[in-house]
Design an enzyme around this catalytic site. Structure first.
Site, PDB file in Angstrom:
ATOM      1  CB  CYS A  28      12.125   7.967  47.879  1.00  0.00           C
ATOM      2  SG  CYS A  28      12.190   9.330  49.369  1.00  0.00           S
ATOM      3  CB  CYS A  54      26.753   8.539  42.132  1.00  0.00           C
ATOM      4  SG  CYS A  54      27.344   7.768  43.823  1.00  0.00           S
ATOM      5  CB  CYS A  61      31.653   6.755  41.823  1.00  0.00           C
ATOM      6  SG  CYS A  61      29.928   6.356  41.227  1.00  0.00           S
ATOM      7  CB  CYS A  94      30.780   3.495  43.913  1.00  0.00           C
ATOM      8  SG  CYS A  94      29.529   4.687  44.473  1.00  0.00           S
ATOM      9  CB  CYS A 109      25.799   4.212  42.675  1.00  0.00           C
ATOM     10  SG  CYS A 109      26.844   4.417  41.440  1.00  0.00           S
TER      11      CYS A 109
END
Length: 181
Positions: A165, A92, A95, A144, A141
């Site tokens: 995707c 991510c 984070c 976060c 995610c």
């Protein structure tokens, strides 16, 4: 006349809470100054002011802010990881949470990085997305709440049959880290 409401978010978790209040907002203008990110949610006239002293937000490009915080989408075939074939781990961008291994990446021909499985299903969350006149499954995610992309059921049938995707600008790539937690 549009009435403006102001929201002060001192941390990413408070912004996550604020974003959940504005579910369904599809467009935003992002203004960046030395101390604040201002998000003007175009459909509602609401302005969100976020303290940019959070180092996770300071490192993001305006496009990454739009995609991860306002559920935007980058243009197809424009992302830096669409044609990346190196071995490693996709994390991510906000984070650093491990999301996808390069071993699950495949060329879907859609213009976005595609994966058939996350490195750990506990690292992502799936949410129903009814924006833009269609129903899809949003991928965020779990750590976060950053918007990553969408999940479709047209992936490789010989593996999971799924296609995650994902927007390139929502990811960081760490070369050589091919297995995750």
């Amino acid at each position: 006349m549009i009435s403006l409401k102001f929201f002060q978010a001192a941390s990413l978790s408070r912004l996550r809470l604020a974003r959940s209040v504005f579910t369904g907002v599809s467009s935003a203008l992002v203004f960046r100054s030395q101390t604040k990110f201002l998000f003007k949610l175009a459909t509602s006239g609401i302005i969100i002011s976020v303290d940019s002293n959070d180092p996770r937000l300071k490192k993001l490009s305006p496009q990454a802010l739009h995609v991860t915080l306002e559920k935007g989408t980058e243009m197809p075939f424009s992302g830096k990881y669409v044609k990346n074939h190196e071995e490693g781990m996709y994390k991510c961008v906000v984070c650093g949470h491990e999301l996808f291994s390069s071993s699950t990446k495949f060329d879907s021909g859609t213009g976005w990085p595609s994966f058939d499985n996350p490195v750990n299903k506990e690292n992502i969350e799936l949410k129903q997305d009814s924006s833009h006149g269609m129903t899809r499954t949003e991928v965020v995610c779990k750590n976060c709440d950053a918007h990553l992309g969408h999940l479709f059921d047209d992936g490789p049938k010989e593996t999971t049959g799924l296609r995650y995707c994902i927007n390139s600008c929502a990811l960081d790539f760490q070369k050589g880290e091919s297995s995750g937690s």
